[in-house]
Design a protein around this motif. Structure first.
Motif, PDB file in Angstrom:
ATOM      1  N   MET A 125      97.837 159.935   2.605  1.00  0.00           N
ATOM      2  CA  MET A 125      97.688 159.587   3.602  1.00  0.00           C
ATOM      3  C   MET A 125      96.882 160.841   4.400  1.00  0.00           C
ATOM      4  SD  MET A 125     101.282 160.546   5.238  1.00  0.00           S
ATOM      5  CE  MET A 125     102.084 162.164   5.394  1.00  0.00           C
ATOM      6  N   ILE A 126      96.253 160.548   5.490  1.00  0.00           N
ATOM      7  CA  ILE A 126      95.334 161.518   6.207  1.00  0.00           C
ATOM      8  C   ILE A 126      96.109 161.668   7.673  1.00  0.00           C
ATOM      9  CG2 ILE A 126      93.155 161.615   5.175  1.00  0.00           C
ATOM     10  CD1 ILE A 126      91.862 159.787   7.157  1.00  0.00           C
ATOM     11  N   ALA A 127      96.243 162.684   8.115  1.00  0.00           N
ATOM     12  CA  ALA A 127      96.809 163.104   9.323  1.00  0.00           C
ATOM     13  C   ALA A 127      96.310 164.338  10.197  1.00  0.00           C
ATOM     14  CB  ALA A 127      98.333 163.167   9.026  1.00  0.00           C
ATOM     15  N   SER A 128      96.435 164.366  11.402  1.00  0.00           N
ATOM     16  CA  SER A 128      96.049 165.314  12.275  1.00  0.00           C
ATOM     17  C   SER A 128      96.800 165.478  13.457  1.00  0.00           C
ATOM     18  CB  SER A 128      94.449 165.376  12.673  1.00  0.00           C
ATOM     19  OG  SER A 128      94.371 166.213  13.638  1.00  0.00           O
ATOM     20  N   THR A 129      97.205 166.540  14.101  1.00  0.00           N
ATOM     21  CA  THR A 129      97.833 166.813  15.219  1.00  0.00           C
ATOM     22  C   THR A 129      96.931 166.947  16.407  1.00  0.00           C
ATOM     23  OG1 THR A 129      98.143 169.312  14.567  1.00  0.00           O
ATOM     24  CG2 THR A 129     100.105 167.327  14.381  1.00  0.00           C
TER      25      THR A 129
END
Ligand SMILES: C[S@@+](CC[C@H](N)C(=O)[O-])C[C@H]1O[C@@H](n2cnc3c(N)ncnc32)[C@H](O)[C@@H]1O
Length: 307
Positions: A125-129
């Motif tokens: 997955m790719i994720a960012s906050t």
């Protein structure tokens, strides 16, 4: 492993985002549905409904592992599925729930960060906050007023005064050009201005006029002379016209030094007029955003023009 900036294009306006990325010299590394990934750290784009910075690629062993890794990074996550939809949704279902209900006009914005994630492969997955909106995928909705506003255009001004200009308004005058049938004039009238000057070639609805403290001028906005006005706190325009005509009108009022703040819709025909859009951005300290309630148009604004 690369770090990406992710741009989520607005539905049906993918080509506008692609052109904007091209104008900024940014190369698309990967496109998944409406999500555009560009390697490295880059600024937000006008035609992205949400920009996610420092997107990390994260390997996951299972649904539980995916949820655990996201929870370790942050609490609130907006999912945009591009593939493996069911698996992605099962991970999302294990994450904390958050309030995504429509909000009232000028309600304070959520203060917790809203993350962005997607499942690219079953195990990746790719994720960012770090994103540009406190609302999941940048989608904000209002508890609408179904009785008073004569058109849905009022939602743009509601969004603007909720997100970008939430400061209290204490008297003063505002002007609304291109005001018929009266949605924006109604919004300005509900704010605490002493006076709303409303200008259109066509009259606004009687019931809006009946609210009082509205001075209506039935004439072309392009013939207005700033000399005929006192101090104006907010100059608002939703006129349907070529961007260049609006730019000349804005410059005339800006040069008069009588206007403190501007908010104007720049409307396009089939193609975005980038030449004049970029000229708007040459006006110091101004910004252009595509509001969630904008269509094939953007919103230019300038706060504190004379300070
Ligand atoms: C999208 S509508 C505005 C809707 C309005 N903001 C509302 O909330 O109800 C655009 C308006 O621009 C007006 N317009 C077009 N050319 C104009 C001009 N030269 N001067 C003033 N108004 C103009 C049209 O008459 C039309 O009412």
């Amino acid at each position: 492993m690369s770090i990406y900036t992710g741009y989520l294009a607005i539905h049906n306006f993918e080509s506008e985002l692609e052109r904007e990325l091209e104008l900024k010299g940014l190369k698309i590394a990967k496109k998944c549905d409406r999500l555009y990934l560009v390697e490295g750290d880059h600024p937000q784009m006008i035609w992205a409904q949400m920009t996610a910075f420092e997107l990390e690629t994260i390997a996951i062993a299972s649904i539980n592992d995916g949820a655990k890794k996201l929870k370790a990074l942050g609490r609130n996550w907006g999912l945009f599925t591009v593939a493996h939809h069911r698996r992605a949704q099962l991970i999302q279902d294990e994450l904390p729930k958050f309030n995504n209900k429509p909000i009232p006009f000028r309600h304070p914005l959520p203060t917790s960060p809203m993350g962005f994630w997607t499942l690219l492969e079953p195990d990746q997955m790719i994720a960012s906050t770090k994103t540009t909106s406190p609302f999941a995928l940048g989608e904000m909705d209002f508890q609408e007023n179904k009785t008073m506003p004569p058109s849905r255009a009022y939602l743009k001004l509601w969004e603007f005064f909720t997100v970008y200009a939430p400061e209290a308004i204490t008297g003063g005058a505002s002007i609304d050009v291109g005001s018929c049938p009266g949605g924006w004039t109604w919004v300005l009238r509900t704010l605490e201005f002493d006076k709303v000057i409303s200008v259109d070639k066509a009259p606004i609805e009687e019931r809006i006029m009946d609210l009082g403290r509205i001075e209506f001028k039935q004439e072309s906005a392009f013939g207005l002379d700033p000399k005929d006005f006192g101090e104006i706190d907010w100059f608002c325009s939703d006129i349907i016209c070529y961007p260049e005509r609006l730019l000349n009108l804005v410059k005339r009022f800006l040069e008069s030094s009588k206007v403190k703040n501007f908010v104007c819709t720049i409307k396009y025909q089939s193609e975005v007029d980038w030449e004049n859009t970029l000229k708007f951005l040459e006006i110091p300290n101004s910004r252009i955003v595509h509001l969630h309630h904008n269509k094939h148009e953007v919103t230019w604004f300038l706060k504190g023009a004379n300070s």
